[in-house]
Design an enzyme around this catalytic site. Structure first.
Site, PDB file in Angstrom:
ATOM      1  CD  GLU A  25      -4.492  77.335  39.193  1.00  0.00           C
ATOM      2  OE1 GLU A  25      -4.323  76.356  39.948  1.00  0.00           O
ATOM      3  OE2 GLU A  25      -5.316  77.345  38.259  1.00  0.00           O
ATOM      4  CG  ASN A 172      -3.671  72.349  33.997  1.00  0.00           C
ATOM      5  OD1 ASN A 172      -2.920  71.617  34.637  1.00  0.00           O
ATOM      6  ND2 ASN A 172      -4.877  72.696  34.445  1.00  0.00           N
ATOM      7  CD  GLU A 173      -6.377  69.132  36.313  1.00  0.00           C
ATOM      8  OE1 GLU A 173      -7.537  69.562  36.424  1.00  0.00           O
ATOM      9  OE2 GLU A 173      -5.731  68.657  37.267  1.00  0.00           O
ATOM     10  CE1 TYR A 240      -3.565  69.030  44.157  1.00  0.00           C
ATOM     11  CE2 TYR A 240      -4.629  68.331  42.133  1.00  0.00           C
ATOM     12  CZ  TYR A 240      -3.868  69.245  42.831  1.00  0.00           C
ATOM     13  OH  TYR A 240      -3.418  70.384  42.203  1.00  0.00           O
ATOM     14  CD  GLU A 297      -2.417  70.872  39.007  1.00  0.00           C
ATOM     15  OE1 GLU A 297      -3.409  70.582  39.694  1.00  0.00           O
ATOM     16  OE2 GLU A 297      -2.467  71.592  37.987  1.00  0.00           O
ATOM     17  CD  GLN A 346      -2.145  76.131  43.248  1.00  0.00           C
ATOM     18  OE1 GLN A 346      -2.003  77.337  43.311  1.00  0.00           O
ATOM     19  NE2 GLN A 346      -2.984  75.559  42.401  1.00  0.00           N
TER      20      GLN A 346
HETATM   21  O1  AHR Z   1      -4.431  72.928  42.104  1.00  0.00           O
HETATM   22  C1  AHR Z   1      -5.784  73.259  41.957  1.00  0.00           C
HETATM   23  C2  AHR Z   1      -6.357  72.775  40.640  1.00  0.00           C
HETATM   24  O2  AHR Z   1      -6.350  71.391  40.614  1.00  0.00           O
HETATM   25  C3  AHR Z   1      -5.613  73.160  39.393  1.00  0.00           C
HETATM   26  O3  AHR Z   1      -5.939  74.417  38.926  1.00  0.00           O
HETATM   27  C4  AHR Z   1      -6.054  72.116  38.415  1.00  0.00           C
HETATM   28  O4  AHR Z   1      -5.099  71.860  37.423  1.00  0.00           O
HETATM   29  C5  AHR Z   1      -6.357  70.919  39.279  1.00  0.00           C
HETATM   30  O5  AHR Z   1      -7.588  70.384  39.010  1.00  0.00           O
END
Ligand code: AHR
Length: 495
Positions: A25, A172-173, A240, A297, A346
């Site tokens: 990103e 996205n999101e 995550y 992600e 990332q």
């Molecule tokens: O990866 C960091 C962020 O995490 C991304 O921009 C977003 O899509 C997610 O919340």
């Protein structure tokens, strides 16, 4: 002694190489500095891309790269990033540190990066603050080979031929930074935007991905699936692994107790439950299974390294992260039937990176070595594998998790690859592997292991790296081995 059975007769699914995908990103030092330094940099580069980073990523095997975001995608206006460099608009990257985004890395640079990496493209479009027309024109710019305003503009900017756009994400999101929408509303918007994501090349149809849920938001999955099932090939999932219980205290990347380590690994294993549950919801809405899951992600998320910009999400990477990667990639392999792609967040200098840079220096993280060890699984056939294992209980996570997790695949020459992760911080595990209907010719093995805190840094760049593993004994139809604590091991079996 744990029993491990591999059954090459049970051919389950092809492991799409894109399960080993990455995400970069416009965030902190991921794209800028980490990958792209510009043509005039003293750091050796080709067309602005750092040679050291590109070569390391090629060597690791990077099949597909998601860009430009993340949250950034829903504020990105692609026309700002094309044309003469000096004319490109400078803007504020409001999500990530409030720094100036000079748009020197844009569409042409992204496809040049994909060319150098030899990887496929995954572009995420802007639904949150972009128009339908803007998305429509971007797709025309990237993919149309005839006479049209956007194709002419692309040619004028130096690219005669269109690029190959494999995946396109519509927002996205959208439940959060991408517009704070409700699923019903987003589902309708998806259909509207997606209508104008044209397939200009019938031989290379774009695979469309709808914005899926945050973690365990099954309501989102159900509602969005209901709207998009005829129009999307994939729906995304973001998860995550965060050891802390609040965003303010996610936990340090390098300083943690064994209890915190176990809590982190227990949480990484949650990926399996999320995949199974979301697939179950998706299949209720769409029993024909037209839509697959895209985990675009994933990875660990800790507090930023002390003294660094909190908006840059720069974190170190230890053997704990290697174990998270080992566990997660085995889980993805085992779900190869229904996961189309996954993208760790990332690639460089942000979250669970495979590479960290400092000026002209670069280090490979423990996570890098896991991706490299697993790369032979890409495009192989997943085969049946079953292992007995102890469970480890994490009081802090209030769940237990398997000490061992494995997956196995076979290539077109019949060679079997098996990757095993021992998640215990302290306990080795003895295993006896039997491979059905097989006479073993030879076995090679590699290992990544260390203390849970071991890492590479700019003072000691090679504290952790993959070594040859020899603590195993070949048998007529398998092998016995002792898998050390906190390790990722790969066996390559010739038959
Ligand atoms: O990866 C960091 C962020 O995490 C991304 O921009 C977003 O899509 C997610 O919340």
């Amino acid at each position: 002694m744990e029993k491990y059975l591999i059954n090459p007769n049970e051919r389950i699914a092809k492991i799409n190489k894109d399960l080993y995908g990455h995400f970069s990103e416009h965030l902190g030092r991921c794209i800028y500095e980490g990958i792209f330094v510009g043509k005039d940099s003293k750091i050796p580069n080709i067309n602005g891309m750092r040679c050291d980073v590109v070569n390391a990523l090629k060597d690791m095997g990077l099949p597909v790269l998601r860009w430009p975001g993340g949250c950034f995608a829903d504020e990105y206006h692609w026309k700002d990033g094309i044309g003469k460099l000096s004319d490109r608009k400078k803007m504020v990257n409001t999500h990530w540190g409030g720094v100036v985004e000079d748009n020197s890395f844009g569409t042409h640079e992204y496809f040049e990066l994909c060319r150098q990496l030899g990887c496929d493209s995954y572009v995420n479009g802007n639904v949150g603050s972009g128009t339908v027309n803007e998305m429509n024109e971007w797709v025309e710019y990237m993919t149309f080979d005839g006479v049209s305003p956007m194709a002419e503009l692309r040619k004028k900017n130096g690219s005669e031929k269109p690029w190959n756009l494999k995946y396109f994400g519509v927002g996205n999101e959208s439940w959060g930074c991408g517009g704070n929408m409700d699923p019903e509303y987003y589902g309708c918007l998806y259909k509207r935007y997606n209508t104008y994501v044209r397939d200009y090349n019938p031989d290379k149809r774009i695979t469309r991905i709808a914005c899926g849920p945050n973690v365990d938001d099954y309501h989102w999955t159900r509602e969005v699936m209901d709207k998009v099932k005829h129009h999307a090939k994939g729906i995304s999932l973001h998860y995550y692994t965060i050891p802390g219980d609040t965003w303010e205290h996610k936990g340090s990347a390098t300083e943690f107790t064994t209890a915190e380590y176990n809590k982190t690994i227990a949480r990484a294993y949650r990926m399996e439950e999320l995949i199974n549950n979301h697939l179950a919801v998706m299949d209720c809405v769409n029993p024909q299974k037209w839509v697959n899951l895209v985990v675009d992600e994933w990875g660990s998320w800790y507090d930023v390294e002390p003294g660094t910009n909190p908006g840059f999400l720069y974190q170190q990477n230890t053997m704990r992260d290697a174990v998270i990667a080992g566990v997660t990639l085995n889980i993805f392999n085992k779900h190869a039937k229904r996961i189309m792609m996954a993208n760790i967040a990332q690639t460089v200098n942000v979250l669970q990176s495979v590479i960290l840079t400092d000026g002209d220096k670069m280090i490979l993280t423990p996570t890098y070595y896991v991706f490299k060890m697993y790369k032979e699984h890409q495009e192989n056939t997943l085969i049946g594998s079953y292992i007995t294992t102890d469970d480890i209980y994490s009081k802090e996570a209030e769940r237990s998790f398997p000490q061992l997790v494995e997956s196995a695949s076979v290539d077109e020459n019949g060679v079997i690859y098996s990757t095993i992760t021992n998640t215990s911080a302290t306990k080795a595990s003895k295993i006896k592997c039997q491979i059905a209907d097989t006479k073993v010719k030879s076995i090679k093995a590699e290992i990544l292991t260390g203390d849970i805190h071991d890492k590479n840094d700019f003072k000691k760049t090679d504290a952790v790296y993959t070594k040859t593993f020899s603590d195993f004994r070949q048998l007529r139809d398998g092998f016995t081995a002792t898998i050390p604590a906190c390790s990722v091991v790969k066996f390559t079996v010739e038959r």
